[in-house]
Motif scaffolding. Structure first.
Motif, PDB file in Angstrom:
ATOM      1  N   GLU A 282      58.333   9.620  58.332  1.00 34.49           N
ATOM      2  CA  GLU A 282      57.452  10.492  59.107  1.00 34.49           C
ATOM      3  C   GLU A 282      58.000  11.917  59.159  1.00 34.49           C
ATOM      4  O   GLU A 282      57.250  12.890  59.030  1.00 34.49           O
ATOM      5  CB  GLU A 282      57.277   9.927  60.509  1.00 34.49           C
ATOM      6  N   MET A 283      59.313  12.045  59.337  1.00 33.82           N
ATOM      7  CA  MET A 283      59.921  13.373  59.365  1.00 33.82           C
ATOM      8  C   MET A 283      59.790  14.058  58.009  1.00 33.82           C
ATOM      9  O   MET A 283      59.515  15.264  57.923  1.00 33.82           O
ATOM     10  CB  MET A 283      61.394  13.265  59.769  1.00 33.82           C
ATOM     11  N   ALA A 284      60.006  13.311  56.934  1.00 31.17           N
ATOM     12  CA  ALA A 284      59.886  13.886  55.598  1.00 31.17           C
ATOM     13  C   ALA A 284      58.463  14.400  55.357  1.00 31.17           C
ATOM     14  O   ALA A 284      58.267  15.477  54.772  1.00 31.17           O
ATOM     15  CB  ALA A 284      60.259  12.849  54.545  1.00 31.17           C
ATOM     16  N   LYS A 285      57.482  13.637  55.830  1.00 31.10           N
ATOM     17  CA  LYS A 285      56.081  14.054  55.696  1.00 31.10           C
ATOM     18  C   LYS A 285      55.803  15.299  56.535  1.00 31.10           C
ATOM     19  O   LYS A 285      55.169  16.256  56.067  1.00 31.10           O
ATOM     20  CB  LYS A 285      55.169  12.901  56.115  1.00 31.10           C
ATOM     21  N   ARG A 286      56.292  15.295  57.771  1.00 30.16           N
ATOM     22  CA  ARG A 286      56.047  16.419  58.673  1.00 30.16           C
ATOM     23  C   ARG A 286      56.677  17.712  58.143  1.00 30.16           C
ATOM     24  O   ARG A 286      56.111  18.798  58.270  1.00 30.16           O
ATOM     25  CB  ARG A 286      56.606  16.083  60.059  1.00 30.16           C
ATOM     26  N   LEU A 287      57.849  17.587  57.537  1.00 28.87           N
ATOM     27  CA  LEU A 287      58.575  18.759  57.032  1.00 28.87           C
ATOM     28  C   LEU A 287      58.221  19.093  55.590  1.00 28.87           C
ATOM     29  O   LEU A 287      58.750  20.046  55.034  1.00 28.87           O
ATOM     30  CB  LEU A 287      60.083  18.519  57.153  1.00 28.87           C
TER      31      LEU A 287
END
Length: 323
Positions: A282-287
């Motif tokens: 999720e963090m990789a997608k958000r960033l």
């Protein structure tokens, strides 16, 4: 380098950040120009860190701490090839100018409480001065609130693993009567918990109480840290290539945290955002990270009165030095 100077440098390097404050790094003075880092045979996290990646990063942070500490004495150190059963070696390369981050080695602290809300604007302005290619700064309150929920959800997934909980609580020092309160691990003061709350937390995480509370959907609210996370002026996601050397990652991580300290900021770690597969994705997608990048960990950042920062629990220097 004399034995007395070596002891001084080990003491300062021991203040470096390390996973769960297990302090896995031991030191040996090979000769007047060489020191070796060695993995402690008893200080590891077989459940939480099965590959040893976090321990390797902790060694890298310790090495960077010693390099910075040595620079304050005008001594240049660099990483060299280790011998068998060593993590790394540091060799004297000559004289050098003091590293600008040297004054902050002893000032850096992990802070797990709520930040000063009256200083949020000031802290937000300060964090923007941190210019590094390996970080993403998130300072929007909505983003922070979403990631706070993501963190709590990931933490609950980890806590449902009984072996993980037992390993974590084995490093928790819930009262000042614990024999290792001042030595290592996560004591109640470092966790920003009054003793009754710390004892309650230990009970909540124990078997079978946690399983009962989890079934009743009460464990999540009792272990949540969203309020502390949402008090942050910013969240900093620390990003590295997936194939990055964890030892170097630890060196970079330590320097980044010292840069925050130099800006008058305090920080708490959100390691679960890198450890939990769902949260990391999720963090990789958000960033908008590329497939070859990953979030190693994150920090919640803000300002707090220095008197509220806990003193670090550290092993005596003589226990960190091998013959």
């Amino acid at each position: 380098m004399t034995p007395d100077l070596f002891r001084e440098l080990v003491a300062e390097a021991s203040l470096s950040p390390n996973v769960h404050n297990i302090q896995p790094t031991l030191w040996r003075m090979v000769d007047a120009n060489t020191v070796a880092l060695v993995q402690s045979p008893t200080r590891h996290l077989p459940v939480g860190d099965p590959t040893g990646r976090d321990a390797a990063a902790s060694h890298g942070a310790a090495a960077e701490g010693m390099i910075i500490a040595a620079s304050a004495r005008g001594i240049g150190l660099s990483v060299t090839t280790p011998e068998s059963n060593e993590v790394a070696r540091l060799g004297v390369t000559g004289t050098t100018a003091p590293d600008p981050l040297a004054p902050y080695l002893a000032q850096r602290r992990t802070y797990r409480g709520r930040f000063d809300k009256t200083a949020k604007t000031q802290a937000r302005a300060a964090v923007q001065a941190l210019s590094r290619p390996d970080i993403h700064i998130l300072s929007d309150d909505t983003d922070i609130a979403r990631i706070a929920r993501l963190t709590d959800q990931a933490t609950m997934r980890a806590f449902r693993n009984r072996a993980y909980r037992e390993e974590l609580t084995s490093w928790m020092r819930l009262t000042s009567r614990h024999p290792d309160w001042h030595r290592d691990g996560l004591n109640a003061k470092a966790m920003n918990m009054p003793t009754p709350m710390a004892l309650a937390a230990g009970a909540v995480l124990s078997w079978p109480l946690f399983e009962i509370l989890n079934a009743l959907k009460l464990a999540g609210p009792l272990t949540a840290e969203a309020a502390a996370t949402q008090s942050a002026a910013a969240l900093i996601a620390f990003v590295q290539d997936r194939d990055a050397d964890p030892f170097q990652t630890g060196r970079d991580w330590h320097r980044m945290w010292l840069e925050l300290t130099a800006l008058g900021l305090s920080a708490g770690v959100l390691t679960i955002l890198g450890d939990d597969a769902v949260a990391a994705a999720e963090m990789a997608k958000r960033l908008q990270l590329s497939p070859d990048q990953r979030v190693v960990t994150a920090l919640r950042v803000g300002m707090v009165d220095a008197q509220r920062l806990p003193s670090p629990a550290r092993l005596p220097v003589n226990e960190l030095i091998l013959p």
